[in-house]
Structures are given as structure tokens and as C-alpha cells.
Design a protein around this motif. Sequence first.
Motif, short mmCIF file in Angstrom:
data_model
loop_
_atom_site.label_atom_id
_atom_site.label_comp_id
_atom_site.label_asym_id
_atom_site.label_seq_id
_atom_site.Cartn_x
_atom_site.Cartn_y
_atom_site.Cartn_z
N ASN A 119 0.81 -1.21 0.00
CA ASN A 119 0.00 0.00 0.00
C ASN A 119 0.85 1.26 0.00
O ASN A 119 0.32 2.36 0.15
CB ASN A 119 -0.92 0.00 1.24
N GLU A 120 2.15 1.11 -0.14
CA GLU A 120 3.03 2.26 -0.10
C GLU A 120 2.93 3.06 -1.39
O GLU A 120 3.01 2.52 -2.49
CB GLU A 120 4.48 1.80 0.10
N MET A 121 2.74 4.35 -1.24
CA MET A 121 2.67 5.24 -2.40
C MET A 121 4.07 5.44 -2.97
O MET A 121 5.05 5.61 -2.25
CB MET A 121 2.11 6.60 -1.97
N VAL A 122 4.16 5.38 -4.30
CA VAL A 122 5.41 5.66 -4.99
C VAL A 122 5.35 7.10 -5.50
O VAL A 122 4.42 7.46 -6.23
CB VAL A 122 5.64 4.69 -6.17
N LYS A 123 6.32 7.89 -5.13
CA LYS A 123 6.39 9.28 -5.56
C LYS A 123 7.56 9.46 -6.52
O LYS A 123 8.68 9.03 -6.21
CB LYS A 123 6.55 10.22 -4.36
N VAL A 124 7.29 10.07 -7.65
CA VAL A 124 8.32 10.35 -8.66
C VAL A 124 8.35 11.86 -8.84
O VAL A 124 7.41 12.45 -9.39
CB VAL A 124 8.01 9.63 -9.99
N LYS A 178 17.57 15.86 -12.48
CA LYS A 178 17.48 14.82 -11.47
C LYS A 178 16.03 14.58 -11.10
O LYS A 178 15.27 15.53 -10.88
CB LYS A 178 18.27 15.22 -10.22
N ILE A 179 15.65 13.30 -11.05
CA ILE A 179 14.29 12.91 -10.68
C ILE A 179 14.40 11.89 -9.55
O ILE A 179 15.09 10.88 -9.69
CB ILE A 179 13.53 12.32 -11.87
N ASP A 180 13.74 12.16 -8.43
CA ASP A 180 13.82 11.30 -7.26
C ASP A 180 12.62 10.38 -7.18
O ASP A 180 11.49 10.78 -7.49
CB ASP A 180 13.91 12.14 -5.99
N VAL A 181 12.86 9.16 -6.72
CA VAL A 181 11.81 8.17 -6.55
C VAL A 181 11.76 7.77 -5.07
O VAL A 181 12.77 7.36 -4.50
CB VAL A 181 12.05 6.92 -7.42
N PHE A 182 10.58 7.92 -4.47
CA PHE A 182 10.36 7.54 -3.08
C PHE A 182 9.26 6.48 -3.01
O PHE A 182 8.31 6.51 -3.80
CB PHE A 182 9.91 8.75 -2.25
N PRO A 184 13.49 7.12 0.37
CA PRO A 184 14.13 7.14 -0.95
C PRO A 184 14.35 5.75 -1.51
O PRO A 184 14.72 4.83 -0.79
CB PRO A 184 15.47 7.85 -0.68
N PHE A 185 14.10 5.61 -2.81
CA PHE A 185 14.39 4.37 -3.52
C PHE A 185 15.59 4.59 -4.44
O PHE A 185 16.62 3.94 -4.31
CB PHE A 185 13.16 3.93 -4.32
#
Length: 349
Positions: free
Chosen positions: A26-31, A39-43, A48-49
Amino acid sequence: MKKYLKYLAVCAIGTSFFSAAFAQSNEMVKVLKEANKNKIDVFIGNKPFTSFLYPDTLEKPVLYPVFTAEGTDVTRGFPLNPKSGDPTDHPHHIGIWFNFENVNGLDFWNNSYAIPKEKKSQYGWIKTDKILDLKSGAKGILAYHANWVNQQNSILLEETTRFEFTQVGHNRLIDRTTTLKANTDVNFTDAKDGLLGMRLAHQLQMPTKEDQKFTDDKGNVTVVKGGTDNVATGNYLTSEGKTGNDAWSTRGNWCKVYGKMGADSVSVVIIDHPQNPNYPTFWHARGYGLFAANPLGEKVFTNGKSAKNLQLKKGQSVTFRYRIVVEEGKNSISTAQIKKFTADFARKN
């Protein structure tokens, strides 16, 4: 075709596993794009991923660093953010990347800041010019367009890549689909260094009793004395049961590297796709920390018994698909779990 049908049969076995696993995820993925930076971050769940880096100072775009759900970085820090004790060989090994050693005679794989200016003409660059899609949600999406160019910025290939970032249970997944379209006639001449590469954290290197020699792109030789590395704990395992150094140059539909990082066991799995050229891939998996899948290095990996030279006419394209699984826990991810992830990935087109 027979291999693909076999995988379709295996897929049914993993259906209940994945239905349950995704239900628990159920974890939301944020891009998120960083302002004024390439730079693009993925959480995932605000943790942080990875980050997608595509500055002009790098010779190709990369995913770096890469973290487990517990926050452990599975990538080497050097050269972007060196960690204590990091090996400093092969400065072109950064995070996770995709390129090849011989495209119309140009070396895209080995290009880095270490190449002298007078030799740069022998190397190619991959320049990201467009971010095509960014989406957050249960699944994170990042798509981009890049050009594979020579030093005169003449375009050999147009690359379109789509990443999907998810978490299944405690496993973090990166699904990569890369399409290369020829802007001119292009030859991928069979070579050792390619195609999907990753440089592992020091702890995931294999320990060795023998001296190891590393030569960087300036010709400098570094010697690591055998038996003196008390940090490395890694090992390889392929779908065909090959382990350690025996994994190198062999075929398999997946390969796992695993080792101790802190108190936990950390695993990284690369999974091949049945629709990829020259499936199943050869593994360019080295004990010093290079973990790569290369279907186009057959001549080297078979000692010249056969070769795989991929040719594209202008306007033709080829697509490569890979899944990367990153996991941390009390025990290494099991073969049964990997087979389920492999079967699930085989269903994706």
C-alpha cells in the motif's frame, strides 16, 4: 518459442502469490523532478528508492543511488559520492545504466571523465533530451527520450525508456523497457561490455584469497591483496545453479547477488525477459562488483564458438526489457520467490 510457452505455464503458479503480495503493498510511490536540476527522485512510502540522473557532466543517464526498503544503499558511491573504502576502479561504473561497448565502432560503455580529450572521439555519449512521463501512485512511472551520439552530436540511435517502480511485500522492483531506434544503419558488434550494468556496494563484492588487479581508463593499475578485504561478503547464483565466479559468461533467465550489509542479508536480482534478443542472456557478473546482463557478448562468453552481432537498418528498432529486484531481510530472497517474480515478468509485454 518453446521456452516462452514454458514460462507461461509457470506463470500460473505465481498468480496467488502476486495477488496477495500486491494487496499488501500500500506504499505510495512518488516520482518527483528536482527544480533546476537534471534529477528525478523516486520515493516509496516517503523513503528514498533511487534517483534518475541525467546531467551534461555524465556520459549516460543512470539510476543512482539505489536503496532497499530498509534504507541500505546497494550501489558503490565512487565516483559521484565516494564511501569510505570504496574501490576506485572503472569510473564509468555508476549505479545502474544501459549502454554498449561497440556501436558502429564507438564505445559507449567505457566513456567517463577519465578518458583523455585526444581519445574522446572513440567514445559515444547518451544525452537525455526529454522527460516523457512522470507519474506517482501505487506504481511510479518515469519515461524519457535520449540520443546515442558521437562527439559531433550525430545521432546513431534514439532511445525511449520507461521505468516502473513498485514495492511487492518487502521487495522493491524496477522494471525497465528500453527501445532503440536506428537513425542510421547501426551495428552492435559482439563485445564483452554491455548491456544492462550495475556497480555494487563494496559489501556485495566477492571475497577472494587471490590478488586482484584493476586497471582504470588512464592505465593506472590498482592491486587489492588477496585475503585483506574484510568488507566483501557477496556471492552470485544464477537460474541454472552457477555460483560465484562460475556465473560469469553463462546463460540464465535470472541472476542474484547477495551478501551481508550490516546485520541483514541484502539481495539484488536481475531478471531477463523471454522477448529480449538472444534470450536467455549471458551474465557479465564479476566478483569485484560489476553485475551486468549482456546478450550481445556471445563471442567472448563462448570463447569464439559463436557470435551475436545485432544489426539495425535506418528506421528499425529493438526493445530490451529487464526487471531488478532489491531486497533486505534476515535471509536472502529465496529461489522460489525469484521464480515467481520471473514468471510474473514474463507475462509483461
